[in-house]
Design an enzyme around this catalytic site. Structure first.
Site, PDB file in Angstrom:
ATOM      1  N   PRO A   1       1.037  -1.203   0.076  1.00  0.00           N
ATOM      2  CG  PRO A   1       0.107  -1.057   2.229  1.00  0.00           C
ATOM      3  CD  PRO A   1       0.824  -1.773   1.289  1.00  0.00           C
ATOM      4  CG  MET A   2       3.582   2.248  -2.098  1.00  0.00           C
ATOM      5  SD  MET A   2       4.726   1.755  -3.663  1.00  0.00           S
ATOM      6  CE  MET A   2       3.708   0.969  -4.548  1.00  0.00           C
TER       7      MET A   2
ATOM      8  CD  GLN B   1      -1.632   0.131   5.222  1.00  0.00           C
ATOM      9  OE1 GLN B   1      -1.329   1.204   4.883  1.00  0.00           O
ATOM     10  NE2 GLN B   1      -0.637  -1.080   5.428  1.00  0.00           N
TER      11      GLN B   1
ATOM     12  CB  CYS C   1       3.054   5.454   7.690  1.00  0.00           C
ATOM     13  SG  CYS C   1       3.249   6.933   6.913  1.00  0.00           S
TER      14      CYS C   1
ATOM     15  CE  LYS D   1       4.704  -2.408   4.404  1.00  0.00           C
ATOM     16  NZ  LYS D   1       5.012  -1.207   3.740  1.00  0.00           N
TER      17      LYS D   1
ATOM     18  N   GLY E   1      10.977  -4.750   1.385  1.00  0.00           N
ATOM     19  CA  GLY E   1      12.268  -3.955   1.543  1.00  0.00           C
ATOM     20  C   GLY E   1      13.164  -4.248   0.502  1.00  0.00           C
TER      21      GLY E   1
ATOM     22  N   GLY F   1       7.169  -2.798  -3.266  1.00  0.00           N
ATOM     23  CA  GLY F   1       6.387  -1.377  -3.065  1.00  0.00           C
ATOM     24  C   GLY F   1       7.210  -0.493  -4.624  1.00  0.00           C
ATOM     25  NE  ARG F   2      11.213   2.630  -1.782  1.00  0.00           N
ATOM     26  CZ  ARG F   2      12.239   2.817  -0.955  1.00  0.00           C
ATOM     27  NH1 ARG F   2      12.949   3.869  -1.262  1.00  0.00           N
ATOM     28  NH2 ARG F   2      12.969   1.998  -0.569  1.00  0.00           N
TER      29      ARG F   2
END
EC number: 1.3.1.-
Length: 330
Positions: free
Chosen positions: A18-19, A72, A102, A141, A205, A228-229
């Protein structure tokens, strides 16, 4: 087969992280099409949900093709989080996810997100209340700790498992690290390999290639990986990892046609979901990523970003496809 509650998500599932300002339905659409096994919404403010804030309610939009999907939520007040979990449940996701990771100041320094890692008893109590409140599996998370001196991730995992969470994703950095330095997967492995832990543990990560995904799977023994990224502008990473795990071979890199088609699909859905003005504006952050590494692309990016016409942007994308096909073929 890895399960979250009774939901099967694959032998070694790849999760989309989730971003904020990224993981909306248009972005999730291209990731699902390219192999993501489980996805989550952008994180949603519990206070925003209970006050019917338009931005928060919009993030509850989910579509059948996305399933399984988790919503989320984040917040620092237990009662608000309970109420928000109930509202999220009404949107009919497969699971509710709690954001305890976060690191941004406006969230963490108010005691939400990674900020709750400074108060593990509260973290456990909040989680217990949410688990009791909803009839869906609850996942979490989190990060390793607030800083190097507060890493208690094995204790955190045990406490959260004790109150009934169905799976845990761990980002291998502390809040203090933000997104700098390397993620420490040895701490994630300590949780996964602890004899008292029996829920699925997902690592997060620095996974940005099929080789690293396979290496970390084998070295650390996690049940799956959250990406993610590395998926921003490159949704193909999910199928590339799956293919490499299965065959040891690399899939052919996406062609210029693949890049243009994904961008068009993302844009079209963005406009359909948000309307012309907002849909076009919010796509601007994605163009550089979809065409990363293409030489002499800057003039096209400038035109894409400056255009306010959906049709004009589609024409520019077709022009890119025609002008760069030979570059990719050579």
């Amino acid at each position: 087969m890895v399960k979250i509650g009774n939901i099967e998500i694959g032998e070694f599932p790849l999760l989309l992280a989730p971003m904020e300002d990224v993981s909306d339905p248009p972005f999730r659409a291209v990731c699902k099409e390219n192999g993501a096994d489980l996805m989550y919404t952008e994180f949603i403010s519990s206070e925003g949900l209970i006050r019917n804030a338009a931005k928060s309610l919009e993030k509850l939009d989910i579509y059948d093709y996305e399933r399984p999907i988790g919503i989320q939520i984040f917040g620092d007040k237990i009662e608000s989080m309970r109420e928000a979990a109930s509202i999220a449940e009404e949107a009919k996701p497969e699971m509710i996810d709690i954001n305890y990771g976060c690191p941004v100041k406006k969230v963490a320094c108010k005691g939400a997100g990674a900020g709750i890692l400074l108060d593990i008893p509260k973290m456990q109590k909040m989680t217990a209340e949410i688990v009791k409140q909803v009839n869906l599996p609850v996942t979490v998370k989190t990060r390793l700790g607030w800083d190097d001196s507060t890493i208690k991730i094995v204790e955190v995992a045990q406490r959260l498992q004790d109150v009934g969470i169905a799976a845990l994703t761990i980002h291998g950095r502390t809040r203090k690290q933000m997104y700098k330095g390397e993620a420490d997967w040895t701490k994630i492995a300590e949780v996964k390999n602890h004899p008292d832990i029996h829920i699925p543990i997902f690592g997060n990560g620095d996974i940005d290639s099929p080789e690293k995904a396979v290496e970390y799977k084998n070295r650390y023994g996690v049940d799956g990986i959250m990406i993610g990224r590395a998926a921003i502008g490159y949704p193909w990473i999910f199928n590339e990892i799956k293919h490499f795990m299965k065959t040891g071979q690399h899939l052919t890199a996406p062609t210029i046609q693949d890049r243009v088609n994904a961008t068009k699909k993302h844009l079209n859905f963005s406009v359909e979901w948000k309307g012309d003005k907002k849909g076009i504006f919010e796509m601007r952050r994605h163009y550089t990523n979809y065409f990363r590494g293409i030489p002499h692309f800057k003039p096209y990016r400038t035109r894409l970003v400056e255009s306010i016409s959906h049709e004009e942007i589609l024409d520019i994308l077709s022009e890119i496809e025609n002008n760069f096909t030979e570059v990719f073929a050579s």
